[in-house]
Write an enzyme that holds these catalytic residues in place. Structure first.
Site, PDB file in Angstrom:
ATOM      1  N   LYS A  51       0.771  -1.182   0.056  1.00 45.26           N
ATOM      2  CA  LYS A  51      -0.074  -0.161  -0.012  1.00 45.26           C
ATOM      3  C   LYS A  51       0.875   1.139   0.185  1.00 45.26           C
ATOM      4  O   LYS A  51       0.279   2.399  -0.422  1.00 45.26           O
ATOM      5  CB  LYS A  51      -0.821   0.044   1.157  1.00 45.26           C
ATOM      6  CG  LYS A  51      -2.146  -0.963   1.179  1.00 45.26           C
ATOM      7  CD  LYS A  51      -3.252  -0.497   0.066  1.00 45.26           C
ATOM      8  CE  LYS A  51      -4.621  -1.353   0.095  1.00 45.26           C
ATOM      9  NZ  LYS A  51      -5.381  -0.874  -0.873  1.00 45.26           N
ATOM     10  N   SER A 306       0.942  -9.876  -0.268  1.00 48.80           N
ATOM     11  CA  SER A 306       0.558  -8.564  -0.224  1.00 48.80           C
ATOM     12  C   SER A 306       0.662  -7.717   0.985  1.00 48.80           C
ATOM     13  O   SER A 306       1.047  -6.654   1.205  1.00 48.80           O
ATOM     14  CB  SER A 306      -0.949  -8.271  -0.745  1.00 48.80           C
ATOM     15  OG  SER A 306      -1.719  -8.937   0.271  1.00 48.80           O
TER      16      SER A 306
END
Length: 414
Positions: A51, A306
């Site tokens: 992110k 992720s």
């Protein structure tokens, strides 16, 4: 400027902020699936998720006057940490709205990354509450709202994951498995591969309890889901982005839904076998391999790991969900005869030597021949449950099997 060109520029902007994450072959998975399984370790960023890419690219692209006014975002996890880190790096004031239910560990991490440049406000019980307040605040204060996925600059930042993969691995890649939440990563990565490696199949992965992108593409419109299972919190949204929807419906080759219990099994396995700590969304792509094992045999496969922002307080729930999925945890309401020795009979004559009682709730009732007991059993072999049920019937222990009765299970077990 098109999205691919934006991604190339984003990669240049990010060079001074992050280091490329490694693309590593996993020998255990490669042997298991008779394929070359490569893990893109996005969990190794300073903020422990990809992110940071989109958040920094968006905030860094603001004009001087926009930066002076400050930014606003809403998040209960990784996006907040990426925004906080970016605010600190760029010395921009930011306000981050988080639900009151956010674990203290996550709040502390956000403050740690943002330091004096960010302000955290806890609002409401859900992400939707925090999101609504953040959007309103941004409009009223004339600040820029940093969306977690529905923004071209954010998508372009996430697309740099794809650029790094292709720079690291020069040989053809047959499959890339990418987790989907709001769709920013899957939209950006698939755009890059469509341009540079169009023969690679891009497989999106969503939790079974939040099939948002798959449902939207199947329906042909991006309508929100009425309800979702929020367990895989990094990939559980009621509605994907309008921008990400348009890209993903054209560029994704398939979307797999993975049961939450399977995700939990994968989390535990990665920790025990690889000493890898991953969050539920970070385990999605590896958990999906089982559902594609026939197609990936002999192929080169990349799984995006992720993130690793897993709350240690969730460990018990993760284990429980894994055992339920694997058929090793079973719950019953059993009518125990109210006579001396009935529990001993149950343990010695019905349970096997390796079966364990992990939950037992009983209140003795006077003047009753039998009393209900809620019992949880953990087995070593999932097939043993059939023998246990048969023995209970043979010996007159009436029971209600509540694993298959979700409402009753939620009420009694949680």
């Amino acid at each position: 400027m098109n999205l691919f060109d934006e991604a190339v520029i984003a990669q240049q902007q990010l060079q001074s902020v992050i280091s490329p994450t490694p693309l590593l072959e996993n020998s255990i998975l490669s042997e298991e699936f008779a394929a070359t399984i490569l893990l893109k370790r996005e969990d190794l960023h300073k903020v422990r998720s990809y992110k940071i890419r989109g958040a920094f690219n968006k905030i860094n692209s603001l004009t001087p006057s926009e930066k002076e006014q400050g930014i606003v975002c809403a998040s209960a996890g990784n996006h907040a940490q990426g925004v906080a880190f970016s605010c600190n790096m760029l010395q921009i004031k930011g306000k981050i709205y988080m639900p009151k239910t956010t674990p203290k560990q996550k709040i502390k991490q956000v403050q740690l990354f943002g330091k004096s440049y960010i302000e955290i406000e806890l609002i409401g019980d859900t992400f939707d509450d925090a999101y609504a307040k953040a959007v309103t605040d941004a409009k009223e204060a004339n600040k820029i709202f940093i969306h977690p996925f529905n923004d071209y600059k954010v998508i372009a930042g996430q697309a740099t994951v794809g650029l790094e993969i292709l720079e690291s691995h020069k040989e053809p890649i047959d499959y890339v498995f990418v987790p989907i939440g709001g769709g920013g990563l899957s939209a950006g990565l698939s755009t890059v591969f469509e341009k540079l490696s169009p023969n690679t199949k891009i497989i999106g992965v969503e939790p079974e309890g939040a099939p948002t992108m798959k449902t939207a593409i199947a329906a042909g419109n991006n309508a929100p889901l009425a309800s979702i299972d929020k367990f895989v919190d990094g990939a559980a949204v009621k509605q994907v982005g309008d921008l990400t929807f348009e890209i993903c419906k054209n560029y994704l080759d398939d979307i797999i839904l993975v049961p939450e219990g399977k995700v939990c099994t994968t989390i535990l396995r990665l920790y025990n076998e690889e000493a890898m700590v991953v969050e539920p969304a970070g385990a999605l792509t590896i958990a999906a391999l089982d559902f594609y094992k026939d197609k990936i045999k002999g192929k080169t496969v990349v799984c995006i790991v992720s993130g690793s922002n897993n709350d240690i307080e969730r460990t018990a729930e993760i284990k429980e969900r894994s055992l339920l999925y694997e058929g090793l945890m079973h719950y019953f309401i059993i009518q125990f005869p109210q006579r001396p020795g009935s529990l001993k009979e149950f343990v010695s004559e019905i349970l096997g030597p390796e079966d364990d009682i992990t939950y037992f709730q009983f209140t003795k009732k006077n003047n009753r021949e039998s009393a209900p007991v809620v019992v949880g059993l953990e087995l070593k072999n999932k097939n043993d449950i059939h023998a246990i049920k048969s023995k209970m019937t043979e010996r007159g222990f009436q029971y209600n099997y509540i694993n298959e009765k979700q409402d009753l299970f939620n009420q009694l077990i949680g």
